[in-house]
Write a protein that holds these residues in place. Sequence first.
Motif, PDB file in Angstrom:
ATOM      1  N   THR A   7       0.837  -1.192   0.000  1.00  0.00           N
ATOM      2  CA  THR A   7       0.000   0.000   0.000  1.00  0.00           C
ATOM      3  C   THR A   7       0.873   1.244   0.000  1.00  0.00           C
ATOM      4  OG1 THR A   7      -0.114   0.093   2.423  1.00  0.00           O
ATOM      5  CG2 THR A   7      -1.850  -1.149   1.282  1.00  0.00           C
ATOM      6  N   ILE A   8       0.293   2.332  -0.454  1.00  0.00           N
ATOM      7  CA  ILE A   8       0.977   3.630  -0.423  1.00  0.00           C
ATOM      8  C   ILE A   8      -0.028   4.634   0.123  1.00  0.00           C
ATOM      9  CG2 ILE A   8       2.259   5.344  -1.742  1.00  0.00           C
ATOM     10  CD1 ILE A   8       2.802   3.173  -3.810  1.00  0.00           C
ATOM     11  N   GLU A   9       0.389   5.366   1.150  1.00  0.00           N
ATOM     12  CA  GLU A   9      -0.551   6.259   1.816  1.00  0.00           C
ATOM     13  C   GLU A   9      -0.018   7.682   1.881  1.00  0.00           C
ATOM     14  OE1 GLU A   9      -0.291   5.738   6.502  1.00  0.00           O
ATOM     15  OE2 GLU A   9      -0.285   3.794   5.494  1.00  0.00           O
ATOM     16  N   HIS A  10      -0.972   8.602   1.910  1.00  0.00           N
ATOM     17  CA  HIS A  10      -0.644  10.015   2.055  1.00  0.00           C
ATOM     18  C   HIS A  10      -0.153  10.295   3.462  1.00  0.00           C
ATOM     19  CE1 HIS A  10      -2.678  11.520  -1.678  1.00  0.00           C
ATOM     20  NE2 HIS A  10      -3.337  10.385  -1.527  1.00  0.00           N
ATOM     21  N   GLY A  11       0.973  10.989   3.552  1.00  0.00           N
ATOM     22  CA  GLY A  11       1.405  11.512   4.830  1.00  0.00           C
ATOM     23  C   GLY A  11       0.790  12.883   5.041  1.00  0.00           C
ATOM     24  N   PRO A  12       1.168  13.586   6.146  1.00  0.00           N
ATOM     25  CA  PRO A  12       0.708  14.968   6.289  1.00  0.00           C
ATOM     26  C   PRO A  12       1.511  15.863   5.342  1.00  0.00           C
ATOM     27  CG  PRO A  12       2.052  14.334   8.179  1.00  0.00           C
ATOM     28  CD  PRO A  12       1.947  13.131   7.283  1.00  0.00           C
ATOM     29  N   MET A  13       2.309  16.768   5.846  1.00  0.00           N
ATOM     30  CA  MET A  13       3.171  17.594   4.998  1.00  0.00           C
ATOM     31  C   MET A  13       4.502  16.865   4.889  1.00  0.00           C
ATOM     32  SD  MET A  13       3.873  21.643   5.443  1.00  0.00           S
ATOM     33  CE  MET A  13       4.642  22.620   4.157  1.00  0.00           C
ATOM     34  N   GLY A  14       4.619  16.020   3.866  1.00  0.00           N
ATOM     35  CA  GLY A  14       5.710  15.064   3.776  1.00  0.00           C
ATOM     36  C   GLY A  14       5.293  13.760   4.417  1.00  0.00           C
ATOM     37  N   GLY A  15       6.114  12.729   4.244  1.00  0.00           N
ATOM     38  CA  GLY A  15       5.843  11.471   4.916  1.00  0.00           C
ATOM     39  C   GLY A  15       4.891  10.540   4.202  1.00  0.00           C
ATOM     40  N   ASP A  16       4.690  10.697   2.879  1.00  0.00           N
ATOM     41  CA  ASP A  16       3.959   9.675   2.120  1.00  0.00           C
ATOM     42  C   ASP A  16       4.717   8.360   2.258  1.00  0.00           C
ATOM     43  OD1 ASP A  16       2.330  11.742   1.256  1.00  0.00           O
ATOM     44  OD2 ASP A  16       3.309  11.929  -0.696  1.00  0.00           O
ATOM     45  N   GLU A  17       3.991   7.257   2.486  1.00  0.00           N
ATOM     46  CA  GLU A  17       4.643   5.995   2.841  1.00  0.00           C
ATOM     47  C   GLU A  17       4.312   4.855   1.890  1.00  0.00           C
ATOM     48  OE1 GLU A  17       4.580   6.541   7.726  1.00  0.00           O
ATOM     49  OE2 GLU A  17       3.684   4.770   6.788  1.00  0.00           O
TER      50      GLU A  17
ATOM     51  N   ILE B 109       3.735   8.039  15.005  1.00  0.00           N
ATOM     52  CA  ILE B 109       4.994   8.288  14.303  1.00  0.00           C
ATOM     53  C   ILE B 109       4.706   8.654  12.855  1.00  0.00           C
ATOM     54  CG2 ILE B 109       6.355   6.793  15.810  1.00  0.00           C
ATOM     55  CD1 ILE B 109       6.244   4.636  13.618  1.00  0.00           C
ATOM     56  N   THR B 110       5.518   9.522  12.305  1.00  0.00           N
ATOM     57  CA  THR B 110       5.388   9.918  10.906  1.00  0.00           C
ATOM     58  C   THR B 110       6.674  10.598  10.462  1.00  0.00           C
ATOM     59  OG1 THR B 110       4.160  11.279   9.298  1.00  0.00           O
ATOM     60  CG2 THR B 110       4.321  12.123  11.539  1.00  0.00           C
ATOM     61  N   TYR B 111       6.990  10.488   9.174  1.00  0.00           N
ATOM     62  CA  TYR B 111       8.124  11.209   8.603  1.00  0.00           C
ATOM     63  C   TYR B 111       7.679  12.516   7.949  1.00  0.00           C
ATOM     64  CZ  TYR B 111      11.407   7.446   9.505  1.00  0.00           C
ATOM     65  OH  TYR B 111      12.217   6.527  10.122  1.00  0.00           O
ATOM     66  N   GLY B 112       6.479  12.978   8.281  1.00  0.00           N
ATOM     67  CA  GLY B 112       6.028  14.279   7.819  1.00  0.00           C
ATOM     68  C   GLY B 112       5.936  15.258   8.982  1.00  0.00           C
ATOM     69  N   GLN B 113       5.481  16.466   8.676  1.00  0.00           N
ATOM     70  CA  GLN B 113       5.251  17.458   9.708  1.00  0.00           C
ATOM     71  C   GLN B 113       3.831  17.980   9.560  1.00  0.00           C
ATOM     72  OE1 GLN B 113       8.050  20.638   9.023  1.00  0.00           O
ATOM     73  NE2 GLN B 113       6.765  21.605   7.493  1.00  0.00           N
ATOM     74  N   ASP B 114       3.370  18.736  10.539  1.00  0.00           N
ATOM     75  CA  ASP B 114       2.035  19.293  10.482  1.00  0.00           C
ATOM     76  C   ASP B 114       1.992  20.413   9.447  1.00  0.00           C
ATOM     77  OD1 ASP B 114      -0.615  19.538  11.112  1.00  0.00           O
ATOM     78  OD2 ASP B 114      -0.290  19.687  13.269  1.00  0.00           O
TER      79      ASP B 114
END
Length: 390
Positions: free
Chosen positions: A253-263, A278-283
């Motif tokens: 699967t591929i999912e949308h992150g917040p501001m960055g961090g699509d996985e 946990i996330t590799y994006g920011q708010d």
Amino acid sequence: MKHLSTLILLAGLAGSPTLGQTLYANPPHAEWQTPAFKNQTRAPVLRVGIHAKQEILATGLEKPWGLALLPDGGWLITEKPGRMRLFRDGKLSEPLKGLDMVEGELLDVAVAKDFAATRQIWWSFWNPAPRDNATLTVGTGVLSESGDAIEDARIIFQEEPLWGPTLHFGARLVPDNEGHLFLTSGDRENEDIRMSAQDVNTVIGKVLRIDAQTGKGVKGNPFFEGGGKPEIWSWGHRNPQAADLDDQGRLWTIEHGPMGGDEVNKPEPGRNYGWPIITYGQDYDGEPFGDGITQHEGMEQPIYYWDPSIAPGGAAFYRGDMFPDLQGDLLVGGLNSEALFRLRLKDDRVFAEQQIAKGMGRIRDVAVAPDGSIVVLTDAEDGKFIRLSR
């Protein structure tokens, strides 16, 4: 109307992947974050030139979303306003009859592996519900022999409890190789709801595996015997809008992150993929999301992530003869990036990345045709169905 033109997907130099980072002119939003392992993000850029022709097969599609291949080479195409059409023999049909149950937006469509015998299809959508709520729903039915209607339509799955926001439904459908159906569910993009992605007593922010006829959870799911919702396969997902099976029948699967961090993930049963802890994006206000952490005990790392985001649409593993260099690669459509991406995998990790097309528009879904050509849907008021071939 058809339109044929030549499109250079990538003019590159033949050879091995290099460490050039031309895909990333901008730094990551979350510059303070560090990947957990090599090539988890900004993998080496594959510089092998691939050239193709672009053929616009159909225009005038209103916000097309989902695409599914029929055994006879025809394609089912969904449009958000609640229409499904059949593209066959170069012609786009009128909207199919029989979808009156869709009152909100029509999203994905999937075709049974035994379609030749059953003619069964599924579609995902959201409908308004009482008190300004909405619900992710899955319907199934039979495509008529004439191909102009869906017969015996019925609902097999409806998300409970009801939630208010009409965003982040996930909604991608993937039949597995055991006669079941994977369904992705988003977090509904609401601060008061998103923590439900960590609650196994809801289906919000999950990958679900359901019986293709009844919509109920199936044996082998982690909570089939109790302890959580029996439909759940994995949890801790934000908004997975792309999914496909690899050659081993495993779901990616591929999912949308917040501001960055699509996985990019390969969801395993009973595993927690971390959102929103946990996330590799920011708010979106530029601040760290939550506690700003990217790792936590008991939570899985993404196989790959993008920062800045590509806003992933659909995805498909390439299996075909037309573009031998793409064999086994994961193709990912980008929405705000308006590009088609290629991930070269090795031992379930990303070995190299390449942007192989840009400028076609917001790519909402991508699939591989029987002849090995690549087809995409562009998400627009005047959306297009496009074929890329040699």
